[in-house]
Design a protein around this motif. Structure first.
Motif, PDB file in Angstrom:
ATOM      1  N   GLN A 108       0.843  -1.200   0.000  1.00 12.48           N
ATOM      2  CA  GLN A 108       0.000   0.000   0.000  1.00 12.48           C
ATOM      3  C   GLN A 108       0.875   1.246   0.000  1.00 12.48           C
ATOM      4  O   GLN A 108       0.484   2.279  -0.517  1.00 12.48           O
ATOM      5  N   GLN A 109       2.053   1.110   0.591  1.00 10.89           N
ATOM      6  CA  GLN A 109       2.974   2.235   0.583  1.00 10.89           C
ATOM      7  C   GLN A 109       3.729   2.242  -0.733  1.00 10.89           C
ATOM      8  O   GLN A 109       4.119   1.194  -1.229  1.00 10.89           O
ATOM      9  N   ASP A 110       3.935   3.427  -1.275  1.00 12.42           N
ATOM     10  CA  ASP A 110       4.628   3.564  -2.545  1.00 12.42           C
ATOM     11  C   ASP A 110       6.070   3.064  -2.417  1.00 12.42           C
ATOM     12  O   ASP A 110       6.892   3.684  -1.748  1.00 12.42           O
ATOM     13  N   GLU A 111       6.358   1.934  -3.068  1.00 14.47           N
ATOM     14  CA  GLU A 111       7.673   1.308  -2.879  1.00 14.47           C
ATOM     15  C   GLU A 111       8.814   2.161  -3.460  1.00 14.47           C
ATOM     16  O   GLU A 111       9.966   2.020  -3.074  1.00 14.47           O
ATOM     17  N   TRP A 112       8.483   3.080  -4.388  1.00 14.48           N
ATOM     18  CA  TRP A 112       9.561   3.882  -4.986  1.00 14.48           C
ATOM     19  C   TRP A 112      10.085   4.947  -4.025  1.00 14.48           C
ATOM     20  O   TRP A 112      11.117   5.568  -4.289  1.00 14.48           O
ATOM     21  N   ALA A 113       9.377   5.149  -2.906  1.00 14.85           N
ATOM     22  CA  ALA A 113       9.897   6.083  -1.893  1.00 14.85           C
ATOM     23  C   ALA A 113      11.168   5.536  -1.258  1.00 14.85           C
ATOM     24  O   ALA A 113      11.936   6.281  -0.636  1.00 14.85           O
ATOM     25  N   ILE A 114      11.421   4.234  -1.430  1.00 14.26           N
ATOM     26  CA  ILE A 114      12.631   3.625  -0.853  1.00 14.26           C
ATOM     27  C   ILE A 114      13.885   4.342  -1.365  1.00 14.26           C
ATOM     28  O   ILE A 114      14.855   4.519  -0.634  1.00 14.26           O
ATOM     29  N   GLU A 115      13.826   4.787  -2.611  1.00 14.02           N
ATOM     30  CA  GLU A 115      14.974   5.507  -3.160  1.00 14.02           C
ATOM     31  C   GLU A 115      15.261   6.779  -2.344  1.00 14.02           C
ATOM     32  O   GLU A 115      16.403   7.074  -2.002  1.00 14.02           O
ATOM     33  N   LYS A 116      14.171   7.487  -1.998  1.00 17.51           N
ATOM     34  CA  LYS A 116      14.359   8.704  -1.184  1.00 17.51           C
ATOM     35  C   LYS A 116      14.883   8.342   0.201  1.00 17.51           C
ATOM     36  O   LYS A 116      15.697   9.052   0.786  1.00 17.51           O
ATOM     37  N   PHE A 117      14.385   7.208   0.745  1.00 19.28           N
ATOM     38  CA  PHE A 117      14.867   6.745   2.057  1.00 19.28           C
ATOM     39  C   PHE A 117      16.391   6.575   2.004  1.00 19.28           C
ATOM     40  O   PHE A 117      17.114   7.030   2.885  1.00 19.28           O
ATOM     41  N   VAL A 118      16.846   5.895   0.945  1.00 14.73           N
ATOM     42  CA  VAL A 118      18.281   5.610   0.833  1.00 14.73           C
ATOM     43  C   VAL A 118      19.062   6.918   0.662  1.00 14.73           C
ATOM     44  O   VAL A 118      20.136   7.091   1.259  1.00 14.73           O
ATOM     45  N   ASP A 119      18.502   7.860  -0.104  1.00  9.54           N
ATOM     46  CA  ASP A 119      19.173   9.165  -0.270  1.00  9.54           C
ATOM     47  C   ASP A 119      19.362   9.847   1.079  1.00  9.54           C
ATOM     48  O   ASP A 119      20.426  10.385   1.375  1.00  9.54           O
ATOM     49  N   GLU A 120      18.299   9.800   1.915  1.00  7.40           N
ATOM     50  CA  GLU A 120      18.395  10.433   3.237  1.00  7.40           C
ATOM     51  C   GLU A 120      19.421   9.702   4.099  1.00  7.40           C
ATOM     52  O   GLU A 120      20.183  10.322   4.831  1.00  7.40           O
ATOM     53  N   TYR A 121      19.414   8.382   3.998  1.00 13.93           N
ATOM     54  CA  TYR A 121      20.397   7.583   4.752  1.00 13.93           C
ATOM     55  C   TYR A 121      21.817   8.007   4.377  1.00 13.93           C
ATOM     56  O   TYR A 121      22.677   8.179   5.246  1.00 13.93           O
ATOM     57  N   MET A 122      22.038   8.212   3.067  1.00 14.05           N
ATOM     58  CA  MET A 122      23.374   8.592   2.611  1.00 14.05           C
ATOM     59  C   MET A 122      23.765   9.984   3.115  1.00 14.05           C
ATOM     60  O   MET A 122      24.940  10.308   3.207  1.00 14.05           O
ATOM     61  N   LYS A 123      22.748  10.803   3.445  1.00  5.26           N
ATOM     62  CA  LYS A 123      23.062  12.127   4.008  1.00  5.26           C
ATOM     63  C   LYS A 123      23.435  12.021   5.481  1.00  5.26           C
ATOM     64  O   LYS A 123      23.752  13.018   6.125  1.00  5.26           O
ATOM     65  N   GLY A 124      23.286  10.816   6.037  1.00 10.86           N
ATOM     66  CA  GLY A 124      23.717  10.624   7.427  1.00 10.86           C
ATOM     67  C   GLY A 124      22.587  10.444   8.427  1.00 10.86           C
ATOM     68  O   GLY A 124      22.814  10.459   9.629  1.00 10.86           O
ATOM     69  N   PHE A 125      21.361  10.251   7.940  1.00 14.83           N
ATOM     70  CA  PHE A 125      20.256  10.027   8.875  1.00 14.83           C
ATOM     71  C   PHE A 125      20.203   8.553   9.261  1.00 14.83           C
ATOM     72  O   PHE A 125      20.357   7.676   8.421  1.00 14.83           O
ATOM     73  N   ASP A 126      19.985   8.315  10.557  1.00 18.73           N
ATOM     74  CA  ASP A 126      19.918   6.922  11.025  1.00 18.73           C
ATOM     75  C   ASP A 126      18.525   6.347  10.900  1.00 18.73           C
ATOM     76  O   ASP A 126      18.348   5.138  10.826  1.00 18.73           O
TER      77      ASP A 126
END
Ligand code: UDP
Ligand code: MG
Length: 317
Positions: A108-126
């Motif tokens: 139900q959740q848009d799976e393509w948001a995972i890319e944004k998740f990974v981008d934020e992770y790479m910025k240093g968010f835990d």
């Protein structure tokens, strides 16, 4: 920072209608991220079968035999979505990964948001929490109960972001911290928010359930919110203390007034009805308060036994 090995965990309870499609779609996301050089090629899926009684596990076994990047675990019975998520997190921690995303089996959740998740992770968010854009796809009942859930939680001092379900990314560091928390009924939303690690928020769209029916009912939802409250807040207990004080104060004032009437106006207050009403009201409030205390006693009872959170039947690694 090096590009991460990503694990995606998916709790599944009687999801035979969804699971194939979901796995296929998630691999589209994983492969696209590998192509864009954002994650490592050993990124994988980890499905947790929460004691399904349909053919979910057979399908998972088949998917695993075709592709080793589909890993999975099966419970011996249904333990509920939170336990399945915890098992997923513990499972991928043991296998190894740099960050992990949890998503529902019905996508139900848009799976393509995972890319944004990974981008934020790479910025240093835990921690990267997914926040849903709206509730257009929800029934009136679901909308109202969900709103009540967040309102009640916030009122009780459990600080969770509104409209954040369990769609989130957490880093290896957060996983390691989680492993130090041994409470049985860990309420993940509250837990990750309270940890205080650097958190980013990503908005995503919500879709209709792919197939099948919602596996949540009112009882499961109530259990979830009660557990959330009793494991993260003692506001209800304080409320009882304040209420008790106010009631005693009220009784004292009424008592003074009765004595005053008797001696200065020679006018003994009469009123059977008042007595009965007060008896019932106060009796009711007292039982209600005992109930609240009971919830906490129950929480202590459950935790002190320190039983295993869930029992694993098999694991496919
Ligand atoms: N789920 C689970 N155990 C349960 C109930 C649900 O593992 O006892 C899983 C379910 O398979 C799905 C996720 O939790 O992957 C969310 O459930 P669902 O989509 O039914 O809930 P809703 O979206 O209606 O809140
Ligand atoms: Mg759903």
């Amino acid at each position: 920072m090096d590009k991460p090995t990503l694990a995606i965990i998916i709790p599944c309870f009687n999801e035979e209608l969804c699971i194939r499609n979901t796995v296929e779609k998630l691999f589209l996301v994983i492969n696209s991220l590998i192509e864009k050089d954002k994650i490592k090629s050993d990124s994988y899926l980890y499905l947790v079968d929460d004691g399904s009684s349909d053919s979910t596990w057979e399908i998972i076994k088949e998917l695993h035999s075709k592709n080793n990047l589909v890993k999975a675990q099966k419970f011996i019975r249904n333990y509920g979505n939170q336990k399945a998520l915890i098992a997923g997190l513990e499972g991928v921690r043991a296998i190894g990964c740099d960050c992990v995303v949890s998503i529902d089996a019905d996508l139900q959740q848009d799976e393509w948001a995972i890319e944004k998740f990974v981008d934020e992770y790479m910025k240093g968010f835990d921690i990267v929490s997914g926040i849903r854009n709206d509730r257009k796809t929800d029934s009136f009942f679901k909308k109202t109960t969900a709103l009540m859930f967040y309102k009640l939680m916030n009122l009780m001092g459990v600080r969770i972001p509104v409209n954040h379900s369990d769609y989130r990314l957490i880093s290896r560091r957060a996983l390691e911290l989680m492993s130090q928390y041994h409470e049985n009924a860990l309420f993940l939303r509250g837990f990750f928010h309270e940890l205080g690690l650097k958190t980013a928020y990503v908005h995503f769209d919500v879709k209709q359930r792919m197939a099948g029916k919602s596996k949540f009912n009112l009882v499961k939802l109530m259990e979830l919110s009660l557990n959330g409250i009793t494991s993260f807040s003692i506001v209800p207990l304080r409320f009882i203390t304040v209420l008790g004080f106010l009631m005693a104060f009220f009784g004292f004032i009424v008592g003074v007034e009765a004595v005053f009437e008797k001696f200065f106006h020679n006018n003994a207050p009469n009123g059977m009805a008042t007595t009965i009403i007060l008896l019932c009201v106060f009796g009711g409030i007292q039982l209600f308060c005992i109930g609240i205390i009971g919830e906490y006693v129950g929480q202590v009872f459950r935790e002190v036994k320190a039983r295993p959170r869930y029992i694993k039947d098999t694991e496919l690694k």
